[in-house]
Design an enzyme around this catalytic site. Structure first.
Site, PDB file in Angstrom:
ATOM      1  N   CYS A  39       0.812  -1.282  -0.012  1.00 55.53           N
ATOM      2  CA  CYS A  39      -0.018   0.145   0.062  1.00 55.53           C
ATOM      3  C   CYS A  39       0.803   1.214   0.019  1.00 55.53           C
ATOM      4  O   CYS A  39       1.492   1.479  -1.033  1.00 55.53           O
ATOM      5  CB  CYS A  39      -1.003   0.116   1.163  1.00 55.53           C
ATOM      6  N   HIS A 123      -3.411  -5.044  -1.134  1.00 53.53           N
ATOM      7  CA  HIS A 123      -3.244  -5.706   0.220  1.00 53.53           C
ATOM      8  C   HIS A 123      -3.293  -7.154   0.062  1.00 53.53           C
ATOM      9  O   HIS A 123      -4.574  -7.953  -0.106  1.00 53.53           O
ATOM     10  CB  HIS A 123      -4.131  -5.387   1.111  1.00 53.53           C
ATOM     11  N   GLU A 125      -2.157  -9.565   1.877  1.00 52.52           N
ATOM     12  CA  GLU A 125      -2.884 -10.311   3.050  1.00 52.52           C
ATOM     13  C   GLU A 125      -4.310 -10.399   3.259  1.00 52.52           C
ATOM     14  O   GLU A 125      -4.579 -10.992   4.066  1.00 52.52           O
ATOM     15  CB  GLU A 125      -1.953  -9.555   4.247  1.00 52.52           C
TER      16      GLU A 125
END
Length: 145
Positions: A39, A123, A125
């Site tokens: 990010c 992102h 994750e």
């Protein structure tokens, strides 16, 4: 002094004002310390490398941003919340675009051609796809070893 980011809308704000952070990342590059940015991390890394960022007209805000890996036909559904992007045209020698957004074709990832420096605007994750882009972490760890 502390740097305060201007909050025009959701997301972390203008990455260009984070001069101290750019300097820290630049030192990590010089020492060849592996770095993976997520990010705001892509923007900080790109600026530290010598690239430029710019404000997107609308920003990317959702869990369904389609992203394509530049050197393949693989696409991923990603989670994002940001207002700025890295100018792929401004990447210095040794750096290359890694991903692009399929809605507006803005840059979504950069990596160094030889050294263990990578970053993505989304992102991985968050796994909205549900594990579409988790391979990114595995590749980075493989390259660091």
């Amino acid at each position: 002094g502390r740097v305060r980011l201007r909050q025009d809308d959701d997301g972390p704000g203008d990455p260009a004002v984070l001069h101290e952070t750019h300097a820290i990342v630049k030192k990590a590059f010089e020492k060849r310390i592996p770095v993976f940015g997520i990010c705001l991390g892509i923007q900080i890394m790109a600026i530290a490398a010598g690239a430029k960022t710019y404000k997107l007209k609308y920003g990317h805000r959702s869990q369904n941003q389609p992203v394509k890996q530049v050197d393949s036909n693989k696409c991923y559904i990603t989670s994002q919340n940001h207002s700025f992007a890295v100018s792929a045209k401004s990447l210095p020698r040794g750096w290359q675009p890694w991903f692009e957004n399929l809605n507006d074709y803005s840059n979504e990832g950069v990596r160094h051609e030889k050294l263990p420096f990578r970053s993505v605007q989304f992102h991985p994750e968050a796994m909205p796809g549900p594990v579409d882009s988790s391979f990114i972490f595995d590749e980075f760890l493989k390259d660091v070893k």
